[in-house]
Scaffold this active site. Structure first.
Site, PDB file in Angstrom:
ATOM      1  N   CYS A 136       0.839  -1.200   0.000  1.00  0.00           N
ATOM      2  CA  CYS A 136       0.000   0.000   0.000  1.00  0.00           C
ATOM      3  C   CYS A 136       0.878   1.256   0.000  1.00  0.00           C
ATOM      4  CB  CYS A 136      -0.966  -0.040   1.191  1.00  0.00           C
ATOM      5  SG  CYS A 136      -2.331   1.142   1.060  1.00  0.00           S
ATOM      6  N   HIS A 178      -3.614  -4.991   0.779  1.00  0.00           N
ATOM      7  CA  HIS A 178      -3.095  -5.500   2.051  1.00  0.00           C
ATOM      8  C   HIS A 178      -3.122  -7.029   2.059  1.00  0.00           C
ATOM      9  CE1 HIS A 178      -2.641  -1.721   4.274  1.00  0.00           C
ATOM     10  NE2 HIS A 178      -3.647  -1.297   3.518  1.00  0.00           N
ATOM     11  N   GLU A 195      -1.647  -8.890   4.108  1.00  0.00           N
ATOM     12  CA  GLU A 195      -1.614  -9.385   5.484  1.00  0.00           C
ATOM     13  C   GLU A 195      -2.996  -9.570   6.086  1.00  0.00           C
ATOM     14  OE1 GLU A 195      -1.352  -4.848   5.898  1.00  0.00           O
ATOM     15  OE2 GLU A 195      -0.871  -6.405   4.437  1.00  0.00           O
TER      16      GLU A 195
END
EC number: 6.3.5.2
Length: 516
Positions: free
Chosen positions: A87, A175, A177
């Site tokens: 990002c 993202h 994660e």
């Protein structure tokens, strides 16, 4: 002999302020690779000293072109170390290496569908060319730096991923994660193993050895006191410290009168009698309730409870003499929810807020780098009884923040009894290890009801139950209706002054897990 960090492959994450940033560290550790979240302005000398296999730039709220935007030392791109920008991290890498970043006409927040333009690119190898990811950005890269290829795109983001295989620099606008990115873990694995060449040689047993060694070096022959609540965090902290320094540890069990039903006695049996931890039990209920009289603001309650804890510690430490260290069961999630240098504060956490400036102890936090599920794993490795390791997460302020508004002894009794019924029925249904956290709250709302032949005007009890992996995000638990119905029946029939039960069906975010 305990190993040193130098003995393990590691990937470091540089913090640019995203509330998700520690999730990146968590995911890398899940792969068996040691990882730490470090300041974005970490010096080049320190990076060289750490000798990481890879570096990840986290997301963040800034725009790279604004004054005061968080930056890195440009020399980082000359170290020959693989870098993944996520990002804001991708935008920063692009901007610093000669690409263009501009404000997006169509911002992307939430779920988005990307198309993989180069299925042979290292991050996307073997993955579907169409996949859902989690976007959260108001800027976008409009021109990739020289030497980079565009490897993925979305409807509103033509450059959703970039790669420079020669330099091993990669960027993703989404993202990976966050679990909402369906192949996010695979993408992170590709970076960690295929791009960085890291080896999975980090285990919880290694953490125990290293932490025991670190505690012994830091504490020496000094004495340590620990505030013991009986929850998982403080119990594991006590056991780890006891393993490291034995009787140099004295755990002060402050019974503030806001514990769950029978919890005080269970704590003494499990930790003192069974595990041999030296514990002093202090009954301070009246003292805490007096301090909380008339207080309704949740932040103020947390501060008061935290301050009172420390004052009790000071008093007990003076009795013990020559105590130098105060231990706390602070976790990674505690730290992020209280804000870091780059993250916005959500609420002050009971473990990291409310500490007086003139505190007479040095602080030691052996679990500070672990997430909740890692703490449970650590507890099992240390030999703590299974039931204690899987005890429901419980905040330091206890039931004091599960009684909304002013805390009184009568209100605490209502929450304590209703919570005991909830826990008993969840266990009977075999759901205790399928639901990450569950508890009751007293919102302070009264409503009209009918019991027997009479009208009632009594309290409402809220039930909160969530599923989660690490506490960073959570979904409400889908408890079977018959189980919920039975819990409701028992509470209104067995707990005085309650005539209505409601079930909280909100996820985190937007809500936190606790109501206060």
């Amino acid at each position: 002999m305990a190993k040193n960090l130098e003995d393990f492959d590691k990937i470091i994450v540089l913090d640019f302020g995203s509330q998700y940033n520690q999730l990146i560290t968590r995911r890398i550790r899940d792969f068996g690779i040691y990882s730490e979240l470090l300041p974005h302005d970490l010096s080049i000398e320190k990076i060289k000293e750490m000798n990481p296999k890879g570096i990840i730039f986290s997301g963040g709220p800034n725009s790279v072109y604004d004054d005061g935007a968080l930056k890195v030392d440009p020399e980082i791109f000359k170290l020959g170390i693989p870098i993944l920008g996520i990002c804001y991290g991708m935008q920063l890498m692009s901007y610093d290496l000669g690409g263009k970043v501009e404000r997006a006409e169509n911002k992307e927040y939430g779920r988005a569908n990307i198309t993989v333009e180069d299925p042979d690119s290292a991050l996307f190898k073997g993955l579907p060319t169409k996949q859902y990811v989690w976007m959260s950005h108001g800027d976008l890269v409009t021109q990739a730096p020289e030497g980079f290829e565009v490897t993925a795109s979305s409807k509103n983001c033509p450059i959703a991923a970039i790669a420079n295989p020669d330099k091993k620099f990669y960027g993703i606008q989404f993202h990976a994660e966050v679990r909402n990115s369906e192949y996010g873990l695979d993408i992170l694995k590709h970076f960690a193993f295929d791009v960085c060449g890291a080896v999975a040689n980090w285990t919880m047993a290694d953490f125990i050895d290293m932490q025991v060694d670190e505690i012994r070096k830091e504490v020496g022959d000094k004495k340590v006191i620990l505030g013991l609540s009986g929850g998982v965090d403080s119990s594991v902290t006590a056991t780890l410290l006891h393993k490291a320094i034995g009787d140099q540890l004295t755990a002060i069990f402050v019974d503030h009168g806001m514990l769950r039903k029978d919890e005080g006695d269970q704590v003494m049996k499990a930790l003192n009698k069974d595990l041999g931890v030296n514990i002093i039990r202090v009954n301070a209920q009246e003292r805490f309730l007096n301090k909380l009289k008339g207080v309704t603001d949740p932040e103020q309650k947390r501060k008061i409870i935290g301050k009172e804890f420390i004052e009790v510690f000071n008093e007990e430490a003076k009795k013990l003499k020559d105590v130098d260290f105060l231990a706390q069961g602070t976790l990674y999630t505690d730290v992020i929810e209280s804000g870091t240098n780059t993250a916005q504060t959500i609420k002050s956490h009971h473990n990291v807020g409310g500490l007086p400036e003139d505190m007479n102890f040095k602080l030691i936090e052996p679990l500070r780098k672990l997430f909740k599920d890692e703490v449970r794993e650590l507890g099992e490795k240390l030999g703590i009884p299974h039931d204690l390791v899987w005890r429901q997460p419980f905040p330091g302020p206890g039931l004091g923040i599960r009684v909304l508004g002013e805390v009184t002894e009568d209100k605490l009794k209502i929450v304590r009894e209703s919570d005991a019924i909830l826990r008993e029925e969840i266990k009977k249904a075999g759901l205790q290890e399928k639901i990450w956290q569950y508890f009751t709250v007293l919102p302070g709302i009264r409503s009209v009801g009918v019991m027997g032949d009479g009208r009632t005007y009594d309290y409402t009890i809220g039930i909160r139950a969530v599923t989660s992996i690490d506490g960073m995000t959570a979904d409400f638990a889908q408890i079977p209706w018959d189980v919920l119905g039975h819990i409701s029946d028992r509470i209104v029939n067995e707990v005085d002054n309650v005539n209505r039960i409601v079930y909280d069906v909100t996820s985190k975010p937007p809500s936190t897990i606790e109501w206060e």
